[in-house]
Design an enzyme around this catalytic site. Structure first.
Site, PDB file in Angstrom:
ATOM      1  N   HIS A 125       0.953  -1.189  -0.081  1.00 32.58           N
ATOM      2  CA  HIS A 125      -0.013   0.036   0.251  1.00 32.58           C
ATOM      3  C   HIS A 125       1.033   1.218   0.011  1.00 32.58           C
ATOM      4  CE1 HIS A 125       0.619  -0.811   4.292  1.00 32.58           C
ATOM      5  NE2 HIS A 125       0.236   0.602   4.649  1.00 32.58           N
ATOM      6  N   HIS A 161       1.332   3.930   2.052  1.00 32.21           N
ATOM      7  CA  HIS A 161       1.844   4.768   3.214  1.00 32.21           C
ATOM      8  C   HIS A 161       3.141   5.026   3.086  1.00 32.21           C
ATOM      9  CE1 HIS A 161      -2.001   4.265   5.564  1.00 32.21           C
ATOM     10  NE2 HIS A 161      -2.023   5.104   4.952  1.00 32.21           N
ATOM     11  N   ASP A 165       5.582   4.760   5.143  1.00 35.12           N
ATOM     12  CA  ASP A 165       6.321   3.915   5.882  1.00 35.12           C
ATOM     13  C   ASP A 165       6.585   2.483   5.296  1.00 35.12           C
ATOM     14  OD1 ASP A 165       3.700   3.480   6.781  1.00 35.12           O
ATOM     15  OD2 ASP A 165       4.417   1.880   8.370  1.00 35.12           O
ATOM     16  N   HIS A 166       5.935   2.462   4.106  1.00 35.13           N
ATOM     17  CA  HIS A 166       5.977   1.100   3.040  1.00 35.13           C
ATOM     18  C   HIS A 166       6.684   1.523   1.774  1.00 35.13           C
ATOM     19  CE1 HIS A 166       3.594  -1.279   6.053  1.00 35.13           C
ATOM     20  NE2 HIS A 166       3.347  -0.030   6.152  1.00 35.13           N
ATOM     21  N   HIS A 219      -7.692  -0.848   5.411  1.00 39.01           N
ATOM     22  CA  HIS A 219      -6.572   0.058   5.879  1.00 39.01           C
ATOM     23  C   HIS A 219      -6.417   1.343   5.018  1.00 39.01           C
ATOM     24  CE1 HIS A 219      -2.906   1.174   8.199  1.00 39.01           C
ATOM     25  NE2 HIS A 219      -2.300   1.310   7.100  1.00 39.01           N
ATOM     26  N   ASP A 230      -0.108  -3.900   6.125  1.00 42.69           N
ATOM     27  CA  ASP A 230      -0.708  -3.316   7.319  1.00 42.69           C
ATOM     28  C   ASP A 230      -2.265  -3.924   7.282  1.00 42.69           C
ATOM     29  OD1 ASP A 230       1.577  -2.051   8.013  1.00 42.69           O
ATOM     30  OD2 ASP A 230       0.905   0.090   7.682  1.00 42.69           O
ATOM     31  N   HIS A 238       4.535  -4.653  10.457  1.00 40.43           N
ATOM     32  CA  HIS A 238       5.125  -3.912  11.699  1.00 40.43           C
ATOM     33  C   HIS A 238       5.239  -4.959  12.656  1.00 40.43           C
ATOM     34  CE1 HIS A 238       4.218   0.184  10.632  1.00 40.43           C
ATOM     35  NE2 HIS A 238       3.467  -0.052  10.104  1.00 40.43           N
TER      36      HIS A 238
HETATM   37 FE    FE Z   1       2.402   0.908   8.262  1.00 36.26          FE
HETATM   38 ZN    ZN Z   2      -0.326   1.486   6.641  1.00 36.67          ZN
END
Ligand code: FE
Ligand code: ZN
Length: 256
Positions: A57, A59, A61-62, A115, A134, A172
């Protein structure tokens, strides 16, 4: 076909990227690179050259490592077609109806929104592995940023239909906190109790709790267990639907 090797790469404070190496094909992918430096270091440690970047996805942090790693290695970026506009540097957009080939391996894509609205999972059937980003965590599930409880329940249900021995690689290291929450709902679940002992021991040594398996998640993850009697008694929701129970658990987790 030799098995893939899959290695977690700790990124940021609690993210995992994963290196997927197919030695027979000479290919190496990274799933959800949060940042370039730890990925670069892991590649160098194994003498590997990156060929692909897979994103579950959009985001940051990915996907934060996408551009730097693409420039450095010429790696091809594969992500959800429905989120082309939000995946930095995307080359190949995939959907459930358009799977993807990693060398000779056919990689299935599951669309698992909630998400984010275009979140996907990558399923390596021959290697019994799924990358869930996530959406499904060890003993938990993702927050509902762009979807409803019934969308998330539907997405989790798709993942639950994978074989029980499928290894689950999530985005995570939230396992300890997720397990503490799970115990508030189902303190009498003996599978959950023993899993938590293992998780506490691993985290005390700063080791990853990943991967789990679909079977283990079905026994210990409350978000996959809205039908469980003890959970329903804890929530005082004996006659509710699975989606109603799921929604209440998700609400409580947001405030946990
Ligand atoms: Fe994340
Ligand atoms: Zn995420």
């Amino acid at each position: 076909m030799t098995m893939l090797t899959i290695e977690p790469v700790a990124c940021l404070s609690d993210n995992y990227a994963y290196l997927i190496h197919a030695p027979d094909a000479g290919l190496c992918a990274v799933v959800d690179p949060s940042e370039p430096a730890p990925v670069r270091k892991a590649l160098a440690a194994h003498g590997l050259k990156l060929t692909h970047i897979l994103n579950t996805h959009h985001h940051f942090d990915h996907t934060g490592g996408n551009i730097a790693l693409k420039e450095e290695f010429g790696a091809e970026i594969v992500g959800p077609a429905k989120d082309r506009d939000r995946i930095p540097g995307i080359d190949v957009g995939v959907t459930e109806n358009a799977p993807w080939q990693f060398g000779s391996r056919s990689v299935r894509v599951l669309e698992i929104p909630a998400h984010t609205r275009a979140h996907i999972a990558f399923v390596f059937d021959d290697d019994h592995a799924v990358f869930t980003g996530d959406t499904l965590f060890a003993m938990g599930c993702g927050r509902l940023f762009e979807g409803t409880p019934d969308m998330m329940w539907n997405s989790l249900s798709k993942l639950m239909r994978l074989p029980d021995d499928t290894r689950v690689y999530c985005g995570h290291e939230y396992t300890l906190n997720n397990g503490r929450f799970a115990l508030t709902l189902e303190p009498g679940n003996t599978d959950l109790q023993s899993r938590m002992e293992e998780v506490r021991a691993l985290r005390a040594k700063d080791q990853p709790t990943i991967p789990s398996t679909i079977g283990l998640e079905k026994r210990t993850n409350p978000f996959l267990r809205p039908g469980a009697g003890e959970i329903r008694r804890t929530l005082a929701m004996p006659g509710a639907t699975d989606i109603e129970v799921f929604a209440e658990m998700r609400r409580r987790k947001d405030a946990f």
